[in-house]
Motif scaffolding. Sequence first.
Motif, PDB file in Angstrom:
ATOM      1  N   CYS A 295       4.613  -5.793  -5.676  1.00 15.85           N
ATOM      2  CA  CYS A 295       5.099  -4.610  -5.874  1.00 15.85           C
ATOM      3  C   CYS A 295       5.728  -4.370  -7.402  1.00 15.85           C
ATOM      4  O   CYS A 295       5.919  -5.291  -8.101  1.00 15.85           O
ATOM      5  N   VAL A 296       6.051  -3.123  -7.647  1.00 14.98           N
ATOM      6  CA  VAL A 296       6.796  -2.689  -8.888  1.00 14.98           C
ATOM      7  C   VAL A 296       8.174  -2.855  -8.680  1.00 14.98           C
ATOM      8  O   VAL A 296       8.680  -1.852  -7.801  1.00 14.98           O
TER       9      VAL A 296
ATOM     10  N   SER B  36       0.906  -1.147   0.038  1.00 16.82           N
ATOM     11  CA  SER B  36      -0.028  -0.044   0.140  1.00 16.82           C
ATOM     12  C   SER B  36       0.947   1.169  -0.069  1.00 16.82           C
ATOM     13  O   SER B  36       1.818   1.456   0.851  1.00 16.82           O
ATOM     14  N   ALA B  37       0.468   2.129  -0.637  1.00 19.17           N
ATOM     15  CA  ALA B  37       1.353   3.621  -0.850  1.00 19.17           C
ATOM     16  C   ALA B  37       0.584   4.541   0.165  1.00 19.17           C
ATOM     17  O   ALA B  37       0.878   5.750  -0.025  1.00 19.17           O
ATOM     18  N   GLU B  38      -0.265   4.261   0.851  1.00 15.93           N
ATOM     19  CA  GLU B  38      -1.307   5.172   1.584  1.00 15.93           C
ATOM     20  C   GLU B  38      -0.341   5.894   2.428  1.00 15.93           C
ATOM     21  O   GLU B  38      -0.491   7.137   2.784  1.00 15.93           O
TER      22      GLU B  38
ATOM     23  N   CYS C  72       9.116  -8.513  -2.400  1.00 18.08           N
ATOM     24  CA  CYS C  72       8.056  -7.440  -2.933  1.00 18.08           C
ATOM     25  C   CYS C  72       7.600  -7.973  -4.505  1.00 18.08           C
ATOM     26  O   CYS C  72       6.447  -7.784  -4.560  1.00 18.08           O
TER      27      CYS C  72
ATOM     28  N   ALA D   2       5.045   0.303  -4.046  1.00  7.67           N
ATOM     29  CA  ALA D   2       3.685  -0.514  -3.639  1.00  7.67           C
ATOM     30  C   ALA D   2       2.754  -0.509  -4.961  1.00  7.67           C
ATOM     31  O   ALA D   2       2.026  -1.207  -5.123  1.00  7.67           O
ATOM     32  N   ASP D   3       2.869   0.563  -5.878  1.00  9.06           N
ATOM     33  CA  ASP D   3       2.123   0.784  -7.026  1.00  9.06           C
ATOM     34  C   ASP D   3       2.488   1.357  -8.234  1.00  9.06           C
ATOM     35  O   ASP D   3       3.934   2.045  -8.162  1.00  9.06           O
ATOM     36  N   GLU D   4       1.945   1.276  -9.356  1.00  9.63           N
ATOM     37  CA  GLU D   4       2.305   1.999 -10.512  1.00  9.63           C
ATOM     38  C   GLU D   4       2.519   3.471 -10.119  1.00  9.63           C
ATOM     39  O   GLU D   4       3.663   4.181 -10.891  1.00  9.63           O
ATOM     40  N   ARG D   5       1.590   4.027  -9.638  1.00 10.33           N
ATOM     41  CA  ARG D   5       1.619   5.605  -9.698  1.00 10.33           C
ATOM     42  C   ARG D   5       2.971   5.795  -8.714  1.00 10.33           C
ATOM     43  O   ARG D   5       3.298   6.944  -9.182  1.00 10.33           O
ATOM     44  N   THR D   6       2.993   5.192  -7.595  1.00 13.35           N
ATOM     45  CA  THR D   6       4.368   5.960  -6.777  1.00 13.35           C
ATOM     46  C   THR D   6       5.299   5.628  -7.467  1.00 13.35           C
ATOM     47  O   THR D   6       6.263   6.304  -7.692  1.00 13.35           O
ATOM     48  N   HIS D   7       5.592   4.295  -8.390  1.00 13.51           N
ATOM     49  CA  HIS D   7       6.964   3.992  -9.209  1.00 13.51           C
ATOM     50  C   HIS D   7       6.984   5.024 -10.173  1.00 13.51           C
ATOM     51  O   HIS D   7       8.090   5.617 -10.256  1.00 13.51           O
TER      52      HIS D   7
END
Length: 268
Positions: A227-228, A145-147, A222, A248-253
Amino acid sequence: MPITDHALAIAAAEAGAAVVRARYGSSLTRFMKIGNDFATTVDIDAEKAILDVLRGARPHDVVMGEESGRTGTDGNGRTWLVDPLCGTVNYAARTTLVSVNVALHTGTGSAVAASADPFSGEVFWTDGSAAYLRCAGTDERLVPSAESKLVDVNLDPPFPSRDVFLAARMLADDDFIDQFHPRVVSTSLAVAWVAAGRRAAYVTDRRDLSRSVHFAAGIALCQAAGCVVTGLDGEPLHTGGNGLIVAADERTHAALLTLVRRQRTATT
């Protein structure tokens, strides 16, 4: 009944963690390596405990230990990567941010892995298809989670990519400040925390990490958790590129890749 590879990884990591936990706060003899890097008697004793477990169950496998190097006969394509105490500097300073890492590398990558936190009693592990947290005998599936927006970075030298990327410069970027919160725990336990949803991402510029005793377990966790996981330029790790971004996700990556590329553009 023969022990499975993932159960063996857990048992080996727990054996090392028991040594690390029992010796915490004791007097440590240091053995200097390169530069300011050092090992302690606990690193050596924890690695011996891990190797005893692995050798007892898989006598024909190769083992690559951080302190003892490569042992065993080659030929079956199986190599155990062992980091008995990731966070030695923390440990020597009586800081409990450390991990004990064990991963099995085969021709297709790290098949199973375990990363044990000696002080929480938690073991993050994967059988190659999914990732779990074991605590008090109970297994729970890891869900990234990127929360939290917490991004852990490696600020320990050397900095092999400093001419084109430096993590410290990234932390001063206004876009990083707007999107994330930096953390530095100086142990690869933080990589396992991305798989567990406790960190949004992890970034280091260390090179060729897919078979690193320090990072192989965390990377395997991971990847199994979904995870990415790429190099600093977004390339697959098996290509031997520079650095590591675990998100944790594509957006964060994607956001972190943009920050890395901005430094590269500014220095070319």
